[in-house]
Design a protein around this motif. Sequence first.
Motif, PDB file in Angstrom:
ATOM      1  N   LEU A 122      27.812  49.076  42.313  1.00 21.45           N
ATOM      2  CA  LEU A 122      28.864  48.740  41.348  1.00 21.45           C
ATOM      3  C   LEU A 122      30.037  49.715  41.455  1.00 21.45           C
ATOM      4  O   LEU A 122      31.193  49.322  41.286  1.00 21.45           O
ATOM      5  CB  LEU A 122      28.289  48.717  39.927  1.00 21.45           C
ATOM      6  CG  LEU A 122      27.560  47.400  39.631  1.00 21.45           C
ATOM      7  CD1 LEU A 122      26.611  47.526  38.459  1.00 21.45           C
ATOM      8  CD2 LEU A 122      28.578  46.288  39.371  1.00 21.45           C
ATOM      9  N   ASP A 123      29.742  50.967  41.762  1.00 16.97           N
ATOM     10  CA  ASP A 123      30.824  51.926  42.024  1.00 16.97           C
ATOM     11  C   ASP A 123      31.654  51.452  43.206  1.00 16.97           C
ATOM     12  O   ASP A 123      32.888  51.493  43.179  1.00 16.97           O
ATOM     13  CB  ASP A 123      30.248  53.309  42.365  1.00 16.97           C
ATOM     14  CG  ASP A 123      29.711  54.027  41.144  1.00 16.97           C
ATOM     15  OD1 ASP A 123      29.989  53.560  40.022  1.00 16.97           O
ATOM     16  OD2 ASP A 123      29.019  55.043  41.312  1.00 16.97           O
ATOM     17  N   VAL A 124      30.948  51.026  44.240  1.00 18.46           N
ATOM     18  CA  VAL A 124      31.641  50.537  45.432  1.00 18.46           C
ATOM     19  C   VAL A 124      32.559  49.380  45.068  1.00 18.46           C
ATOM     20  O   VAL A 124      33.725  49.339  45.469  1.00 18.46           O
ATOM     21  CB  VAL A 124      30.623  50.099  46.508  1.00 18.46           C
ATOM     22  CG1 VAL A 124      31.312  49.346  47.627  1.00 18.46           C
ATOM     23  CG2 VAL A 124      29.870  51.304  47.056  1.00 18.46           C
ATOM     24  N   LEU A 125      32.055  48.461  44.257  1.00 18.77           N
ATOM     25  CA  LEU A 125      32.864  47.310  43.862  1.00 18.77           C
ATOM     26  C   LEU A 125      34.087  47.755  43.061  1.00 18.77           C
ATOM     27  O   LEU A 125      35.198  47.263  43.281  1.00 18.77           O
ATOM     28  CB  LEU A 125      32.018  46.332  43.036  1.00 18.77           C
ATOM     29  CG  LEU A 125      30.858  45.679  43.794  1.00 18.77           C
ATOM     30  CD1 LEU A 125      29.986  44.865  42.852  1.00 18.77           C
ATOM     31  CD2 LEU A 125      31.375  44.803  44.925  1.00 18.77           C
ATOM     32  N   ALA A 126      33.857  48.703  42.161  1.00 21.73           N
ATOM     33  CA  ALA A 126      34.973  49.180  41.330  1.00 21.73           C
ATOM     34  C   ALA A 126      36.045  49.824  42.203  1.00 21.73           C
ATOM     35  O   ALA A 126      37.240  49.559  42.037  1.00 21.73           O
ATOM     36  CB  ALA A 126      34.467  50.170  40.292  1.00 21.73           C
ATOM     37  N   ILE A 127      35.595  50.638  43.140  1.00 18.92           N
ATOM     38  CA  ILE A 127      36.563  51.271  44.038  1.00 18.92           C
ATOM     39  C   ILE A 127      37.270  50.210  44.877  1.00 18.92           C
ATOM     40  O   ILE A 127      38.478  50.288  45.112  1.00 18.92           O
ATOM     41  CB  ILE A 127      35.840  52.287  44.956  1.00 18.92           C
ATOM     42  CG1 ILE A 127      35.374  53.491  44.142  1.00 18.92           C
ATOM     43  CG2 ILE A 127      36.746  52.732  46.087  1.00 18.92           C
ATOM     44  CD1 ILE A 127      36.486  54.414  43.692  1.00 18.92           C
ATOM     45  N   GLY A 128      36.509  49.205  45.293  1.00 18.92           N
ATOM     46  CA  GLY A 128      37.112  48.112  46.069  1.00 18.92           C
ATOM     47  C   GLY A 128      38.239  47.445  45.301  1.00 18.92           C
ATOM     48  O   GLY A 128      39.335  47.242  45.830  1.00 18.92           O
ATOM     49  N   VAL A 129      37.994  47.172  44.028  1.00 20.03           N
ATOM     50  CA  VAL A 129      39.028  46.547  43.196  1.00 20.03           C
ATOM     51  C   VAL A 129      40.216  47.488  43.045  1.00 20.03           C
ATOM     52  O   VAL A 129      41.372  47.093  43.170  1.00 20.03           O
ATOM     53  CB  VAL A 129      38.459  46.171  41.811  1.00 20.03           C
ATOM     54  CG1 VAL A 129      39.575  45.696  40.890  1.00 20.03           C
ATOM     55  CG2 VAL A 129      37.391  45.095  41.949  1.00 20.03           C
ATOM     56  N   MET A 130      39.894  48.769  42.837  1.00 22.15           N
ATOM     57  CA  MET A 130      40.947  49.768  42.672  1.00 22.15           C
ATOM     58  C   MET A 130      41.836  49.806  43.913  1.00 22.15           C
ATOM     59  O   MET A 130      43.058  49.841  43.807  1.00 22.15           O
ATOM     60  CB  MET A 130      40.310  51.130  42.436  1.00 22.15           C
ATOM     61  CG  MET A 130      41.239  52.148  41.854  1.00 22.15           C
ATOM     62  SD  MET A 130      40.374  53.736  41.658  1.00 22.15           S
ATOM     63  CE  MET A 130      40.956  54.596  43.091  1.00 22.15           C
ATOM     64  N   LEU A 131      41.214  49.792  45.075  1.00 21.89           N
ATOM     65  CA  LEU A 131      41.984  49.853  46.313  1.00 21.89           C
ATOM     66  C   LEU A 131      42.860  48.611  46.472  1.00 21.89           C
ATOM     67  O   LEU A 131      43.979  48.700  46.975  1.00 21.89           O
ATOM     68  CB  LEU A 131      41.052  49.997  47.520  1.00 21.89           C
ATOM     69  CG  LEU A 131      40.319  51.344  47.618  1.00 21.89           C
ATOM     70  CD1 LEU A 131      39.391  51.348  48.815  1.00 21.89           C
ATOM     71  CD2 LEU A 131      41.307  52.498  47.711  1.00 21.89           C
ATOM     72  N   GLN A 132      42.365  47.461  46.020  1.00 19.48           N
ATOM     73  CA  GLN A 132      43.182  46.249  46.094  1.00 19.48           C
ATOM     74  C   GLN A 132      44.395  46.345  45.188  1.00 19.48           C
ATOM     75  O   GLN A 132      45.471  45.869  45.530  1.00 19.48           O
ATOM     76  CB  GLN A 132      42.342  45.031  45.701  1.00 19.48           C
ATOM     77  CG  GLN A 132      41.419  44.565  46.809  1.00 19.48           C
ATOM     78  CD  GLN A 132      41.216  43.055  46.766  1.00 19.48           C
ATOM     79  OE1 GLN A 132      41.591  42.395  45.804  1.00 19.48           O
ATOM     80  NE2 GLN A 132      40.632  42.523  47.830  1.00 19.48           N
ATOM     81  N   ARG A 133      44.191  46.957  44.028  1.00 18.33           N
ATOM     82  CA  ARG A 133      45.328  47.108  43.112  1.00 18.33           C
ATOM     83  C   ARG A 133      46.389  48.024  43.713  1.00 18.33           C
ATOM     84  O   ARG A 133      47.557  47.919  43.404  1.00 18.33           O
ATOM     85  CB  ARG A 133      44.869  47.698  41.767  1.00 18.33           C
ATOM     86  CG  ARG A 133      43.867  46.837  41.021  1.00 18.33           C
ATOM     87  CD  ARG A 133      44.539  45.721  40.251  1.00 18.33           C
ATOM     88  NE  ARG A 133      43.593  44.637  39.998  1.00 18.33           N
ATOM     89  CZ  ARG A 133      43.097  44.329  38.808  1.00 18.33           C
ATOM     90  NH1 ARG A 133      43.489  44.981  37.742  1.00 18.33           N
ATOM     91  NH2 ARG A 133      42.225  43.348  38.689  1.00 18.33           N
ATOM     92  N   GLY A 134      45.948  48.962  44.531  1.00 21.52           N
ATOM     93  CA  GLY A 134      46.895  49.821  45.241  1.00 21.52           C
ATOM     94  C   GLY A 134      47.419  50.966  44.414  1.00 21.52           C
ATOM     95  O   GLY A 134      47.031  51.186  43.271  1.00 21.52           O
ATOM     96  N   GLU A 135      48.348  51.677  45.014  1.00 25.77           N
ATOM     97  CA  GLU A 135      48.843  52.927  44.459  1.00 25.77           C
ATOM     98  C   GLU A 135      49.461  52.763  43.077  1.00 25.77           C
ATOM     99  O   GLU A 135      49.302  53.607  42.200  1.00 25.77           O
ATOM    100  CB  GLU A 135      49.893  53.528  45.410  1.00 25.77           C
ATOM    101  CG  GLU A 135      50.169  54.981  45.148  1.00 25.77           C
ATOM    102  CD  GLU A 135      50.854  55.615  46.351  1.00 25.77           C
ATOM    103  OE1 GLU A 135      51.106  56.829  46.307  1.00 25.77           O
ATOM    104  OE2 GLU A 135      51.128  54.893  47.339  1.00 25.77           O
TER     105      GLU A 135
END
Lengths: 286, 286
Positions: free
Chosen positions: A250-263
């Motif tokens: 779930l951490d991985v998924l959260a980070i994945g979403v975060m990376l999609q949102r971008g800077e």
Amino acid sequence: MSTSNLLTRLTAALPELNKSEVKVANAILENPEAATRSSIAVLAAAASVSEPSVNRFCKRFGATGFPDFKLQLARSLVSGVKYISRAVELDDSIDTYPRKLFDNTISALMLAKESLPLPAIERVVNHLSQARRIHFFGLGTSAAVAKDAEHKFFRFNVPVSSHTDPLMQRMLAASGGVGDLFFCISHTGRTQAIIEAAELARKTEATVVSLTCEASPLATHSHVVIGLDNKENTDDYLPMTSRIVQLVVLDVLAIGVMLQRGEGFLPHLARIKASVKNTRLPDDSD
Amino acid sequence: MSTSNLLTRLTAALPELNKSEVKVANAILENPEAATRSSIAVLAAAASVSEPSVNRFCKRFGATGFPDFKLQLARSLVSGVKYISRAVELDDSIDTYPRKLFDNTISALMLAKESLPLPAIERVVNHLSQARRIHFFGLGTSAAVAKDAEHKFFRFNVPVSSHTDPLMQRMLAASGGVGDLFFCISHTGRTQAIIEAAELARKTEATVVSLTCEASPLATHSHVVIGLDNKENTDDYLPMTSRIVQLVVLDVLAIGVMLQRGEGFLPHLARIKASVKNTRLPDDSD
DNA sequence: TTTATTTTGTAATAAAACTACATTAAACTA
DNA sequence: TAGTTTAATGTAGTTTTATTACAAAATAAA
């Protein structure tokens, strides 16, 4: 880069080697630990051969030279003492069981890391970042995992909830629509209440994602499955390592979403972090 | 011959090293595999320091010199994990960030394992197994941890509850008595609501235990503290590794209590396990 | 600022590994 | 069996690598 152990290879090759090479092999097998520490001169002396003979020997076994050979040797010496999950025994003491437990968890994570279903993870990340509403469903131990997920994903500016009440789950599932994402968490994938909720949600326009074990009933009722093996011999009485793996996924998924949102999204996260500042006593460091 | 992993030691020692040593450490952690293959000159260049600096670095970590250091490094790499905390970058892809996250979690656990406060753990196990009532308090991310703990400890035939509502926590804390155990979970140890609850409980006959970071305000208000370091540079925006460590520590405590109960207690655990059987679809295997 | 102390780098030295080539041993041929 | 070829091993020199002693910076203390 051979997969098998260097020492085994050495012993196996013994009959095909010529005189001086046999001497070298024996000198190494005599005390492999010492061999990793010796210089080419010392090993040559121990085997009563010349230094180039040792060097040639090393190259014969695929090394680029003597130092490289020593490295491989050192590696194969530890590989026998690799992490194995050792069950806690009734006669374990405070000096043994805490470390055993940590080791078990660590090796569970290492195993999970090796067989991570990256394509599924990627698809789920896409679903999560496009979802208009996210519902995390879990029962028992997975309830805590669902709660943790809720806490993580609410930061992404999407309505998130976690539910542990089967009735609530069914009602929500049945009323799902486009943009709703139902995220079902179950270690076994056989918990009926969750499966039924997934079934209900599948009949709507909603998306059903599950974090569970592969080829389980729950998996078959989901649009996307993140399948984790669970050969959990260690969790005999208390569920432990499986939920840790789930949490990290779930951490991985959260980070994945975060990376999609971008800077551009980082200030938002920083604001959330800052919002809890005044509920805390000041820190000495900042 | 150190028992702990060299990579972990490297990471742990990082704050106590001087400039050039930090450079060397980072160069190694960047790509430990490559480091084992490089000569001292190559590594020195990679770290932009002089060769003797690298040499001194090696000796500082107990090696007789650079070659010996490389050997130890090779040995620690065998288990297959890169025990490096490498922060996720914005340009990470699906091929990199999931593994990074797993690695970070694994290395956090390894670090925690090294500095486990065993005496405190033992004392807490005693308190837990003698308690007549257990209350787990946590807020935010720690709420999920508290929930998980509740799920685990109810199996021990003791009334257990977890609370995330500060008002509820205060009321319960104030009405604590002999045999009541308040277990406060807080990553920072500075969350005021939890500290206040601990203070209130301390004024009663109850026992206050906390799982938090050492030398924090919460720690000072507790009878026993399980102190975890939290040099969490990786949890910048989302809390991650810290709570995993907390969960595993709670596993340790649960197992500790289980071991104290002894063999006679196992049938009880088996009964609990069996009780959820008919909520699940039959499994092919058993 | 000056002085002591620590940290880091330079250059020389020592050690280790490697290469080219010579020697020896073994195997084959006449 | 002696000569010839081929493979195996060793010698000596070269190159690479690591270490040491000492000097120069940098830092901290006075």
